[in-house]
Scaffold this active site. Structure first.
Site, PDB file in Angstrom:
ATOM      1  N   HIS A  77       0.026  -7.234 -14.032  1.00 53.54           N
ATOM      2  CA  HIS A  77      -0.202  -5.960 -14.701  1.00 53.54           C
ATOM      3  C   HIS A  77      -1.562  -5.402 -14.314  1.00 53.54           C
ATOM      4  CE1 HIS A  77      -1.412  -3.571 -18.437  1.00 53.54           C
ATOM      5  NE2 HIS A  77      -0.410  -2.898 -17.910  1.00 53.54           N
ATOM      6  N   SER A  78      -1.604  -4.150 -13.860  1.00 53.03           N
ATOM      7  CA  SER A  78      -2.847  -3.426 -13.608  1.00 53.03           C
ATOM      8  C   SER A  78      -3.717  -4.157 -12.573  1.00 53.03           C
ATOM      9  CB  SER A  78      -3.569  -3.217 -14.940  1.00 53.03           C
ATOM     10  OG  SER A  78      -4.575  -2.243 -14.839  1.00 53.03           O
ATOM     11  N   TYR A  79      -4.939  -4.569 -12.956  1.00 56.12           N
ATOM     12  CA  TYR A  79      -5.817  -5.307 -12.046  1.00 56.12           C
ATOM     13  C   TYR A  79      -5.136  -6.541 -11.465  1.00 56.12           C
ATOM     14  CZ  TYR A  79      -9.131  -9.179 -11.238  1.00 56.12           C
ATOM     15  OH  TYR A  79      -9.771 -10.287 -10.735  1.00 56.12           O
TER      16      TYR A  79
END
Length: 247
Positions: A77-79
């Protein structure tokens, strides 16, 4: 052929962020792991200026090796799109599919700052980065109870996480199929780079959408779990094929 889910949280979060998704995935009988990366959540006391992408890559690789996890659907998720890319570069033989969940999608040698230049403005003069203020810092969450829960799991991160380049130079990495899940409700103008129409392995791109904010595991856990179960079925089917069985 069974698969295992490994769900990797993004910046400032912890493994706790998947708490609403895990029971739904676990009901399928497939194992689910939600590691908290070094320096976040319950390990926040370990945060230092040296905590970076390499640290977090090692966290996940160690989990896969120590638990002898194979046929893994690795979700970032994300980073953590940076993290799962680096992990797959190190142990591609353990990964059945990469899932970029509203995530950074780097190429070899890029840092998170390269993959998502808009975040350069978040770096100040200190190595320690606190969670950003609202609205960005609410990650698309609007329900007051959910916001209160979110704030119990947020903690600082090191700037090194965003500055350290990712290694993606293992030729075996290109063979791993990918899925991209995009959250379409954006409280601020933050966009990830477009997904090429063809994956590195030559298959058509697999791009899916959730009509919610960035922290979809909190706002729409049932819908996310359903999507991940479908992706797991896809990965299992591919592994059971003659080509997949011989990889």
């Amino acid at each position: 052929m069974p698969v295992t889910y490994v769900l990797v949280h993004g910046a400032w979060h912890s493994g706790q962020s998947w708490a609403r998704v895990v029971p739904r995935l676990g009901a399928s009988g497939r194992p689910v792991f939600t590691p908290t990366l070094t320096g976040y959540g319950e390990t926040r006391h370990l945060l230092s200026p040296d905590t970076g992408l390499g640290t977090h890559t090692a966290d996940v690789v160690r989990l896969l090796v120590e638990e002898d996890l194979r046929d893994v659907v690795l979700v970032g998720h994300s980073y953590a799109g940076m993290v799962i890319s680096a992990v797959a570069n190190e142990v591609p033989e353990r990964i059945a599919r990469l899932v970029y969940l509203d995530a950074m999608v780097p190429v070899h040698g890029e840092s998170a700052l390269d993959a998502m230049p808009v975040i350069r403005g978040m770096i100040g003069g200190d190595w320690r980065m606190p969670p950003p203020p609202a609205p960005f810092g609410l990650f698309g969450i609007t329900d007051p109870a959910d916001i209160a829960w979110l704030r119990t799991m947020l903690s600082d991160q090191s700037t090194r996480c965003l500055e350290e380049p990712v290694a993606m130079d293992n030729p075996a990495l290109a063979a791993i199929p990918r899925t991209h899940i995009h959250c379409t409700v954006k409280p601020v103008d933050v966009e990830f780079r477009p997904v090429p129409s063809v994956q590195p392995n030559g298959e058509p791109a697999d791009v899916r959408e959730l009509a919610t904010g960035h922290d979809c595991m909190i706002t729409t856990p049932a819908e996310l779990a359903e999507m991940l179960l479908d992706i797991g079925d896809l990965a299992a089917s591919r592994l059971s094929s003659p080509a997949g069985a011989g990889r």
